[in-house]
Design an enzyme around this catalytic site. Structure first.
Site, mmCIF file in Angstrom:
data_model
loop_
_atom_site.group_PDB
_atom_site.id
_atom_site.type_symbol
_atom_site.label_atom_id
_atom_site.label_comp_id
_atom_site.label_asym_id
_atom_site.label_seq_id
_atom_site.Cartn_x
_atom_site.Cartn_y
_atom_site.Cartn_z
ATOM 1 N N HIS A 47 0.820 -1.217 0.000
ATOM 2 C CA HIS A 47 0.000 0.000 0.000
ATOM 3 C C HIS A 47 0.856 1.271 0.000
ATOM 4 O O HIS A 47 2.032 1.260 0.376
ATOM 5 C CB HIS A 47 -0.971 -0.007 1.178
ATOM 6 C CG HIS A 47 -0.322 0.166 2.517
ATOM 7 N ND1 HIS A 47 0.148 1.382 2.979
ATOM 8 C CD2 HIS A 47 -0.052 -0.713 3.520
ATOM 9 C CE1 HIS A 47 0.654 1.247 4.197
ATOM 10 N NE2 HIS A 47 0.552 -0.019 4.542
ATOM 11 N N HIS B 108 -1.571 -2.762 -6.174
ATOM 12 C CA HIS B 108 -1.148 -3.046 -4.806
ATOM 13 C C HIS B 108 -2.330 -3.492 -3.963
ATOM 14 O O HIS B 108 -3.493 -3.239 -4.283
ATOM 15 C CB HIS B 108 -0.489 -1.819 -4.177
ATOM 16 C CG HIS B 108 -1.444 -0.762 -3.703
ATOM 17 N ND1 HIS B 108 -2.108 -0.837 -2.498
ATOM 18 C CD2 HIS B 108 -1.841 0.407 -4.277
ATOM 19 C CE1 HIS B 108 -2.869 0.245 -2.343
ATOM 20 N NE2 HIS B 108 -2.734 1.005 -3.404
ATOM 21 N N CYS B 109 -2.015 -4.164 -2.854
ATOM 22 C CA CYS B 109 -2.999 -4.461 -1.808
ATOM 23 C C CYS B 109 -2.406 -3.919 -0.519
ATOM 24 O O CYS B 109 -1.948 -2.777 -0.482
ATOM 25 C CB CYS B 109 -3.324 -5.948 -1.756
ATOM 26 S SG CYS B 109 -1.888 -7.045 -1.688
ATOM 27 N N ALA B 110 -2.407 -4.683 0.547
ATOM 28 C CA ALA B 110 -1.788 -4.218 1.790
ATOM 29 C C ALA B 110 -0.286 -4.495 1.763
ATOM 30 O O ALA B 110 0.537 -3.587 1.815
ATOM 31 C CB ALA B 110 -2.453 -4.873 3.002
#
Length: 264
Positions: free
Chosen positions: A40, A154-156
């Site tokens: 992130h 993106h994710c986390a």
């Protein structure tokens, strides 16, 4: 493309890299500077944001859900860059589980994660993502084919939801599976690896046994990606049917995607 752009040192963004250079089965390569991946962007420093702004990004795809965003914060705003949120998990899914991971004592962690249960949970989650998020992955690939590159996904942590979405994109481009797996496993490199967090009040803290128990949740492993590939093969009979029947990609759209993301 400079080495700084490929492997920059970002202070507040983990797991950033350019996916360019990966080979396809027909002898082409993914273009440099058109597809990036990371964790992130909520904690990006001013220097990080300046670097990201120089990439000429069109779109940032954020696969976090509302619970992730509440925990970590919104992405840093990059001038002229479109932010698209495509949640790839339910906000309430596993909330109690992750609280236990952050705060639970050794007995709780052993019961939930010991004897291969942590890895089995990850394998199952990849299978669910492949079968249950075809609409989201189809939307992503159509956006990339139409107007969304250069793009950052993106994710986390940038390893599971983003990792799988990158893998799906690379499958659509015809990238060799060994190359897809090699890129996926780069998330385990020390400078990419997600920082494990346990509450300071958690019993047993971050003892060696605790770290061993939770490791499968914070690493990428070949078994996870193999489970995704196996689910594609078992459910649709192969990648081509997955892309056409599962994700709704027409041959023309897939060719447009390849034209945007592959070298000539």
């Amino acid at each position: 493309m400079t080495s700084e752009t490929v492997e920059p040192v970002l202070a507040g963004v983990r797991n950033f890299r350019d996916v360019g250079g990966l080979p396809t089965v027909d002898g082409r390569r993914v273009r440099q500077g058109v597809l990036y991946r990371s964790g992130h962007l909520a904690h990006a420093t001013e220097e990080d944001a300046a670097f990201l702004s120089r990439l000429g990004l069109h779109t940032v795809f954020d696969f976090r859900n509302s619970a992730d965003q509440a925990l970590e914060g919104p992405d840093v705003e990059l001038p002229g860059v479109r932010n698209v949120n495509i949640p790839l998990s339910d906000p309430a899914e596993g909330a109690e589980f992750w609280t236990m991971v952050r705060e639970g004592d050794l007995a709780q962690l052993r019961a939930a994660l010991g004897d291969g249960r942590a890895e089995a949970r990850m394998v199952a989650s990849y299978r669910v993502l492949v079968r249950g998020r075809t609409a989201e992955h189809g939307r992503l690939l159509r956006a990339l084919a139409e107007d969304s590159v250069p793009a950052l996904m993106h994710c986390a942590a940038g390893k599971d939801r983003a990792g799988l979405s990158i893998a799906v994109t690379l499958l659509a481009l015809g990238v060799e599976r060994d190359a897809i797996e090699a890129d996926y496993l780069e998330s385990n490199a020390p400078h990419h690896r997600y920082r494990v967090y346990r509450s300071p009040k958690s019993a047993d803290g971050m003892s060696p046994e605790v770290m061993e128990l939770i490791a499968p949740l914070f690493e990428v492993r070949p078994a996870y990606l193999h489970a995704a590939f196996d689910t594609i093969d078992r459910t649709w009979g192969g990648v081509d049917a997955y892309l056409s029947e599962g994700l709704g990609l027409t041959p023309a759209l897939r060719e447009r995607l390849r034209g945007r993301l592959l070298e000539s």
